[in-house]
Structures are given as structure tokens and as C-alpha cells.
Design an enzyme around this catalytic site. Sequence first.
Site, mmCIF file in Angstrom:
data_model
loop_
_atom_site.group_PDB
_atom_site.id
_atom_site.type_symbol
_atom_site.label_atom_id
_atom_site.label_comp_id
_atom_site.label_asym_id
_atom_site.label_seq_id
_atom_site.Cartn_x
_atom_site.Cartn_y
_atom_site.Cartn_z
ATOM 1 N N GLU A 49 22.466 4.231 -36.353
ATOM 2 C CA GLU A 49 21.515 5.382 -36.853
ATOM 3 C C GLU A 49 22.191 6.873 -36.433
ATOM 4 O OE1 GLU A 49 18.174 6.710 -34.675
ATOM 5 O OE2 GLU A 49 17.955 4.864 -33.504
ATOM 6 N N CYS A 84 16.192 2.255 -34.241
ATOM 7 C CA CYS A 84 17.021 1.244 -33.319
ATOM 8 C C CYS A 84 16.813 -0.137 -33.699
ATOM 9 C CB CYS A 84 16.405 1.567 -31.966
ATOM 10 S SG CYS A 84 16.269 3.333 -31.511
ATOM 11 N N THR A 108 16.752 11.045 -21.701
ATOM 12 C CA THR A 108 17.022 9.788 -22.343
ATOM 13 C C THR A 108 17.975 9.652 -23.217
ATOM 14 O OG1 THR A 108 15.220 10.076 -24.072
ATOM 15 C CG2 THR A 108 14.446 9.519 -21.922
ATOM 16 N N SER A 130 5.609 8.327 -29.579
ATOM 17 C CA SER A 130 6.475 7.363 -29.924
ATOM 18 C C SER A 130 6.470 6.079 -28.724
ATOM 19 C CB SER A 130 7.959 7.746 -29.657
ATOM 20 O OG SER A 130 8.359 8.180 -28.464
ATOM 21 N N HIS A 190 13.871 -3.552 -25.992
ATOM 22 C CA HIS A 190 14.438 -2.391 -26.322
ATOM 23 C C HIS A 190 14.208 -1.224 -25.233
ATOM 24 C CE1 HIS A 190 15.644 0.960 -28.456
ATOM 25 N NE2 HIS A 190 14.520 1.688 -28.483
ATOM 26 N N LYS A 203 6.881 -0.218 -19.189
ATOM 27 C CA LYS A 203 5.551 -0.250 -19.968
ATOM 28 C C LYS A 203 5.442 -1.292 -20.988
ATOM 29 C CE LYS A 203 5.883 4.748 -19.883
ATOM 30 N NZ LYS A 203 4.497 5.441 -19.425
ATOM 31 N N ASN A 207 20.144 5.434 -23.276
ATOM 32 C CA ASN A 207 19.563 4.952 -24.762
ATOM 33 C C ASN A 207 20.984 4.716 -25.426
ATOM 34 O OD1 ASN A 207 18.373 3.967 -26.761
ATOM 35 N ND2 ASN A 207 17.002 5.617 -26.800
ATOM 36 N N SER A 240 11.961 3.143 -34.383
ATOM 37 C CA SER A 240 10.955 4.093 -34.643
ATOM 38 C C SER A 240 10.943 4.255 -36.358
ATOM 39 C CB SER A 240 11.607 5.366 -34.094
ATOM 40 O OG SER A 240 11.361 5.524 -32.917
#
Length: 420
Positions: A89, A121, A164, A214, A247, A256, A293, A326
Site C-alpha cells: 500500500e 494491509c 507505530t 481503527s 496482523h 487486544k 508496522n 483497513s
Amino acid sequence: MHERTSPSNTIGIDAIAVATPRAYLDLVDLAAARGVPSDKYTKGLGAIRMAIADRDEDPVTLATDAAARMFARGRIDTARIGYAAVGTETAIDHSKPVASYVHGLLGLPQSCRVFDAKHACFGGTAALMGALEWIASGAARGRTALVVCTDIARYELGSPGEPTQGAGAVAMLVSERPRLLELEVGRTGTFARDVHDFWRPLDRRDALVDGHFSVSCYLDAVAGAFGEWRDEDARRGGDPLVRTAYHVPYVKMAKKADRHRAMVSEGLDEAAAEARFAREVAPSLAFAAEVGNVYTGSLYMALAALLHAEAGVLEGSRVGLFSYGSGCGAEFFAGRVAAGAGAFARSLALDEPLRDRVRLGFDAYEAIRRADGDAPPRVSADASADVASDRSTFLGIDTAERRVYLRASPASTRLAVAAA
Ligand code: CAA
């Protein structure tokens, strides 16, 4: 006993390698410069370092270096490659794909399907699924597929997304009878929804992001894709997953995600979720904490870290993979670590590119980032240079607006100059 994914053979990831830029910023240095407690980045987000791409490093050089490393370490016969797809991307051209440059610099066969796949991603996973299905359908006729995920994650300086960032590439060879991971073709769970959680408008190099939104989109996608995968798995019957790679936009996000899956989708309590994360997810996060990332590559960076740490003990075991892009789209799928993967993964030396990197000072980091928008240097189409490393180099743009690259060999000799 696991089912065959094609009439006669298993299909999956035969070899893998990563590449990162040569420099990184320590998150403690970023926190000091931004007046933020360093624990927010190191504990709150789980980030230790983030890779920073300089002006001569771009999605093409990172992808080429990852693939070249994989070919050498994995003893790959490149003449058998009939599919070369890049997930990215970080566009460098509206039309010409990164994959064409990579195909040229690596000297891959002309009889080859070459393209880029874009969905934030998720693009690398789209390319991987295409490769698996190309082989499973019989269209490959015994050939192999190269899939490379390559990205440079950039957010506005001083923004919440800044810690990030990251950059790098992951190359994978997809084949029958894979030496690392046999993937379960046609058994995936998918999820999609039209949202503006993260986007990169054409006139900007930095991403725009609605950060907390997000995170909630990602969690919804975990529940949706995992739920569909689990229903299908229950119908067909499969043994439990012993590890899952997610991811990883930042390390805490994987925690999380697994916690959400454990507590919302599987009914585990807090303590059981915490223990599962430590056992089944944490082993895949070491590279992400060092690199940051890598957008399309971040799931596969996690897979590489997992194989590097545990391929031997995981031989014969089943692992899950969750890919999120995303916008948004997601897929949950699984595979089985191949017999012999431990010794082969060791021979790939997957952590090698993370060693011997240069620590940037904060000022040097900001100078690189502020120069991001500058026009690349002008070079002649037949430009050549001495390259004192085994890395590919973006030299600049020639008079016809063509990007000019140099691929270096480990012996620092010039192998190829590609002008589109
Ligand atoms: N010590 C320890 N922990 C601390 C701390 C301190 N001093 N200060 C804060 N923290 C903790 C917070 O409690 C929080 O933890 P939890 O999430 O567990 O509650 C964590 O550090 C982050 O703090 P904030 O939420 O206050 O941070 P923020 O609002 O400044 O930014 C972010 C966080 C929204 C993730 C931001 O970094 C961002 O926008 N990142 C880019 C977007 C992103 O990565 N989204 C992920 C899903 S989208 C996706 O996956 C696609 C993709 O690749 C981009």
C-alpha cells in the site's frame, strides 16, 4: 490426520525471508523528543524500535532484498516461478506495479503472472490466497509462486500514529509439499465492511487514521472472520490451534485481538485469555517489536518470528493466521507446521536482517522524514554506483521520469540496473 489441500499434495509456504531498512529509531528516543513517558510506547504499545527507510530504500528495494535473501538461503530454483505478486500500500506509481521492478531485478522467468495486490494491509494476503488457489486449481502446472509483502508505514510527525511506524518486506515462496507451513486452502473465514479507519489519499505520503476507531474495526473483523472460520472448522473437524499469528500494527494490538477473540468469541475469562496470549501469541511478536508496522507484511513478519522461535517444537501442529486490512477486509485461516520445518527455519537465519542495524538519532530521523516529500535525485538511465552492502538501492529518476534501481550482490558488485 490432516486433510490434503490438493488431489495429491499439500500446498503452502515453502520458504520465507524478511528485509528491513538499515536504520531504526529507538522508541525511548522518540518518547523523549515528543515529551511522552517512554512507558507509553514501550509498555502501552509494546514497541521497542521502529525501522526507518532512507531515501534510497523503497518498497522495491525492500521487496527485492527479501526475495533475494529467501532464494539464497532457501536454495530456491527461480526458474520454476510462474507467479510473482506483491502486496503493498506504498505505491510508487499509479500504473507500473512494484512486482514488475522486482521481477526484473531478480531476473525471474518471462512466463510469469506479475501483479500488485492492494487492499491496505490485506494486500499481501490477497496475493497469497491467489497463489494458493492458482496451485490448488492445477493452473500452476508444477510451478511455484513468489509472494512479497512490502511497505513503509508513515504517519504525520508528532501524531499518535508516529510511534507505530516501521518499514520492511517479507518474501514467501508458495509451493506444493512446502517445507515450512501447509496451508488449508478453501477453509478461511472472511469479513469486510466499508469504513474510514485508515486511508492514504493519492496526494499524501503519510497515512490518515482515525486511531481508536481503527482499533475497534480491527476487533470487529477478528470476531467476524474468526467466527466464520470456527464454524467451518467445526463442520469439517480440525484439531485445536496451538499458536496464532495476527496482523501487528503495534504489538499491543495483537494482544487486544487475541483477548477479544478469547473473551468475546470463545467465552474464556480474563486469566485464561492472558495465559493463552503468553503461550500462543507472544512468541510471534519479537520481530514486530523491533521493526514496527510493515502494513501488508506485518502478519507474515509475525509468522517469520514464530517459525524462527518455535518451528521445531511446532512441527505437526496447527497454527492460525489473522490478516486485517483497513477499509476494511480481513481473513482468518490456518495451517500445519511441516515435518522438518525446525531445521529448515534455522538454516534460513530469519533474524539476520534485524541484527547490525544503525541506531538513528532523533534529529537524523526527523531529517529523513522531512525530506520524504522532496523530489528524488535525477540520474541517467544507465547510472551505476559502487554499493558497499548487499542491499538494493533506489538511485533516482531519469529524464523520462523512470525509476532507476541498482541491485547489489553480497560481493558489492553491480548486477543490474533497471530503468522502467
Ligand atoms: N505507561 C504505560 N502505558 C501507557 C502509558 C504509560 N505512561 N500511557 C498510556 N499507556 C497505554 C494506554 O493505557 C493504552 O493502552 P490500552 O490500549 O491497553 O488502553 C496505550 O498505552 C495507548 O495509549 P492511548 O490509547 O492513549 O494512545 P494514543 O491515543 O496516543 O494512540 C493509537 C494509540 C490510536 C493506536 C495510535 O498509536 C494510532 O493511531 N496508531 C495507528 C493506527 C493503528 O495502528 N491502528 C490499529 C488498528 S488498524 C490496523 O491494524 C491497520 C494498520 O496496520 C494501520
